[in-house]
Motif scaffolding. Structure first.
Motif, short mmCIF file in Angstrom:
data_model
loop_
_atom_site.label_atom_id
_atom_site.label_comp_id
_atom_site.label_asym_id
_atom_site.label_seq_id
_atom_site.Cartn_x
_atom_site.Cartn_y
_atom_site.Cartn_z
N PRO A 151 -23.45 9.57 8.90
CA PRO A 151 -22.49 10.48 8.25
C PRO A 151 -21.15 9.85 7.89
CG PRO A 151 -23.54 11.56 10.12
CD PRO A 151 -23.92 10.12 10.19
N ASP A 152 -20.65 8.93 8.73
CA ASP A 152 -19.31 8.41 8.48
C ASP A 152 -19.23 7.58 7.21
OD1 ASP A 152 -18.61 9.72 10.73
OD2 ASP A 152 -17.73 7.99 11.76
N ILE A 153 -20.34 7.11 6.71
CA ILE A 153 -20.34 6.43 5.41
C ILE A 153 -19.82 7.38 4.34
CG2 ILE A 153 -21.78 5.37 3.62
CD1 ILE A 153 -23.80 4.71 5.92
N PHE A 154 -20.36 8.57 4.32
CA PHE A 154 -20.03 9.53 3.27
C PHE A 154 -18.63 10.12 3.47
CE2 PHE A 154 -24.55 9.30 4.20
CZ PHE A 154 -25.01 8.78 2.99
N LEU A 155 -18.25 10.27 4.74
CA LEU A 155 -16.90 10.73 5.04
C LEU A 155 -15.86 9.77 4.49
CD1 LEU A 155 -14.87 12.56 6.63
CD2 LEU A 155 -15.25 11.02 8.57
N ASN A 156 -16.02 8.49 4.81
CA ASN A 156 -15.00 7.51 4.45
C ASN A 156 -15.07 7.08 2.99
OD1 ASN A 156 -13.44 6.70 7.03
ND2 ASN A 156 -15.57 6.86 7.68
N ARG A 157 -16.28 6.99 2.46
CA ARG A 157 -16.38 6.66 1.03
C ARG A 157 -15.85 7.82 0.20
NH1 ARG A 157 -21.94 4.25 -0.33
NH2 ARG A 157 -22.63 6.41 -0.17
N GLY A 158 -16.12 9.04 0.67
CA GLY A 158 -15.57 10.20 -0.02
C GLY A 158 -14.06 10.21 0.01
N GLN A 159 -13.48 9.80 1.14
CA GLN A 159 -12.02 9.75 1.21
C GLN A 159 -11.47 8.72 0.24
OE1 GLN A 159 -10.23 9.59 5.15
NE2 GLN A 159 -8.48 8.45 4.34
N LEU A 160 -12.14 7.56 0.14
CA LEU A 160 -11.70 6.55 -0.82
C LEU A 160 -11.71 7.12 -2.24
CD1 LEU A 160 -12.66 2.82 -1.02
CD2 LEU A 160 -12.81 4.24 -3.05
N TYR A 161 -12.81 7.78 -2.59
CA TYR A 161 -12.90 8.34 -3.94
C TYR A 161 -11.83 9.41 -4.16
CZ TYR A 161 -17.47 6.09 -4.65
OH TYR A 161 -18.48 5.18 -4.81
N GLN A 162 -11.58 10.21 -3.14
CA GLN A 162 -10.56 11.25 -3.28
C GLN A 162 -9.17 10.63 -3.44
OE1 GLN A 162 -10.66 14.19 -0.19
NE2 GLN A 162 -8.97 15.38 -1.03
#
Length: 621
Positions: A151-162
């Motif tokens: 899960p933390d992949i999507f959490l942190n990559r999502g934060q980068l994109y945001q």
């Protein structure tokens, strides 16, 4: 929803209790610990080293960075290449805001234990915090190749994109996180936050209501975000109701309290008894005992209340406190936050007469084949009326406005060596960059064949040289407002503190930023053949048609009565992403004109900085 430091780690079972939140990744349970032959025996034994690593991880989880560092150092004295200890040292550095050092140590750990996704995620986080977006994405991809359901992949990559305004991609990452963790609140909160940043407020409502419906006990923050989103949509009664529910559960929730106050203030504009009530309620919030992120919200609202009450010295004091607390946010310690100013300095140093004279002449362009009109850029200093003008233009049936999406950034990134490479650009290179821009617009949903497409991004003003070189046919609508009003309004605004907006945390910083931006803009006007139509805020609010009709003619458009009611259009549109949303959903008013004179005493120190621009633009002090 900016993420504070939270390491992506795994904890060996039983190290700090049943539900640990952080620890050295790998460790004994995960297989990261690999002592060299004989080393453990020379020290206190293998079990003692594992215990020391677990202890260091427990200290990290509790935020005791010094103790975590000491534990890691103790292991490294025995085993200089222990990957868990290297990783722990890197996480401590990341927690202290030293992302460069963190990257060095975590990369060393990743080389020694390459099959641990959490190590690669943390490496990506260290790279992200330095603005190394491509490297960070590569690290997240390495983690995903190891464990596609981590899960933390999507959490942190999502934060980068945001954080980089790639909102559709951010939302996609958080949607995946919801699939993986449907009974946890964080994925819904993240998705709602990204949707709000994208201006998709109705989607944000959906994420919040989904969380409230699916979770046995949703955190109060879900209701706080839901209330804020209703307020953004102008659904003030719902905003007040949901915020009040959140405050019953958590009376000192700053987000819910500000929304409750702001929605009531908007609903009963100018009611002196209500303003006094709200001010008293917010002052009882024990602001100095709150986290910086929370106290700044309440200081912002108190400043707005005092401004409406006509108590300008008190209002200025609250706005100063708001900005002081914003300055203390951990996110502002990132080196990337100085990049925008460095870029402006680079552009000022590059765009000289000698540089422009070196540019080879390229063929003129009338309009891109298959497009309805030449590209339009709506630019100007923040708080100069760009959002109001955006609503006016977007209301025209022949116009489509894209509001503050970093579309030109993709062109910049593709222009290798920018800005100096502009002097060597040939026709082929220009065409490649144009296609990058058209592709970005089409991806955003632009109707290039049917409408005049307007890209509204105020601070793209600093890249007018790029616009002139790549889009010689472009029309530029430039929003103007009295420099002192712009600077004061920026200082008073609770902006998301990105690389440009950090300039507004002090009044002097706001004025000096204005000076740099307009010095660069004047340089462009003197050196480049820009096709510009100025629209003055003061004229716009005094006589909308007289100011807008010539601007429409400049774009090749006839007057349409739909543009005369921007407030109705704003409410129907429901996607206003800028801080001006509450102003542009009201009927046009002129009370913000010459607002700076109410704060003249506080403005005196910065007026000499602004005077040259005031006089050149035809205003007065």
């Amino acid at each position: 929803m900016q993420g504070s430091f939270k390491p992506t780690v795994r904890l060996p079972a039983g190290a700090t209790g049943a539900r640990p939140t952080a620890q050295v990744p790998g460790g004994a349970a995960a297989g990261g610990f690999r002592p060299a032959a004989g080393q453990a025996e020379k020290a206190a034994g293998r079990d003692d080293i594992i215990k020391l690593l677990r202890l260091g991880g427990a200290h990290l989880a509790a935020g005791r960075l010094e103790h975590a560092s000491a534990a890691a150092a103790g292991v490294l004295k025995v085993e200089p290449r222990n990957p868990d200890a290297l990783h722990l040292i890197g996480l401590v550095a990341l927690g202290r805001g030293d992302a460069e050092k963190a990257e060095k140590f975590i990369a060393a750990a990743a080389a020694l234990m390459p099959r641990h996704p959490n190590v690669w995620v943390n490496l990506g986080n260290a790279q992200r915090d330095q603005g190394k977006d491509d490297e960070a994405i590569s690290s997240y991809l390495r983690a995903e190749a190891i464990d596609p359901n981590y899960p933390d992949i999507f959490l942190n990559r999502g934060q980068l994109y945001q954080d980089t305004a790639r909102y559709a991609e951010a939302i996609g990452e958080f949607e995946r996180l919801i699939e993986l963790s449907p009974l946890e609140a964080a994925p819904y909160l993240r998705a709602a936050s990204a949707a709000i940043d994208a201006g998709q407020f109705r989607e944000a409502v959906r994420y919040c209501t989904d969380a409230l419906g699916r979770l046995d006990k949703a955190p109060v923050q879900v209701k706080a975000i839901l209330a804020t989103t209703y307020e953004r949509l102008g659904q003030l009664d719902l905003a007040i109701e949901v915020a009040a529910e959140a405050l019953v559960e958590q009376p000192r929730n700053a987000s819910a309290l500000r929304t409750w106050s702001k929605a009531r203030r908007r609903k009963n504009k100018g009611d002196p008894a209500l303003l006094a009530e709200l001010r008293d309620r917010l002052k009882r919030g024990e602001l100095e005992n709150l986290q910086h992120e929370d106290s700044r919200l309440l200081y912002s609202e108190l400043g707005q209340i005092c401004d409406e009450q006509g108590e300008y010295a008190e209002a200025f004091g609250y706005f100063t406190s708001m900005n002081d607390h914003t300055s203390s946010l951990p996110a502002l310690k990132k080196p990337a936050h100085g990049k925008f100013n460095r870029d402006v300095d680079d552009l000022l140093g590059t765009f000289t007469k000698k540089f422009v004279d070196k540019m080879p002449t390229l063929p003129s362009i009338e309009c891109e084949p298959g497009h309805a009109a030449a590209p339009v850029f709506l630019i100007g200093f923040p708080r100069s009326g760009t959002t109001l003008l955006d609503q006016i233009l977007d209301a025209h049936p022949g116009v489509q406005v894209f509001e503050e999406l970093p579309l030109l950034n993709k062109v910049k990134k593709a222009c290798l060596g920018y800005p100096k490479s502009l002097a060597d650009m040939n026709e082929v290179g220009r065409e490649q960059l144009r296609q990058v821009y058209w592709g970005a617009l089409e991806e955003a949903g632009a109707d290039l064949a049917g409408k005049t497409v307007v890209n509204k991004m105020p601070l793209d003003v600093v890249h007018a040289g790029l616009i002139a070189r790549v889009f010689p046919e472009a029309r530029i609508v430039f929003a103007l407002r009295h420099p002192a009003d712009c600077v004061l309004s920026c200082f008073m605004q609770d902006f998301v503190p990105n690389g440009a907006m950090v300039n507004f945390l002090t009044l002097e910083g706001s004025a000096r930023f204005y000076d740099r931006v307009f010095t660069l803009w004047q340089r462009y006007r003197e050196l480049l053949p820009l096709n510009v139509r100025e629209v003055r805020y003061e004229n716009l609010v005094a006589d909308l048609r007289a100011e807008v009709e010539p601007a429409l003619a400049f774009l090749g458009l006839d007057w349409d009565d739909a543009v005369s009611d921007p407030a109705a259009h704003a409410l129907a549109r429901g996607t206003i992403r800028t801080p001006s949303y509450s102003q542009v959903t009201q009927p046009i008013y002129s009370s913000a004109t010459e607002r700076w004179r109410r704060y003249e005493e506080q403005m005196k120190p910065v007026l000499p900085i602004l005077r040259p621009h005031v006089e050149r633009l035809g205003y007065s002090l």
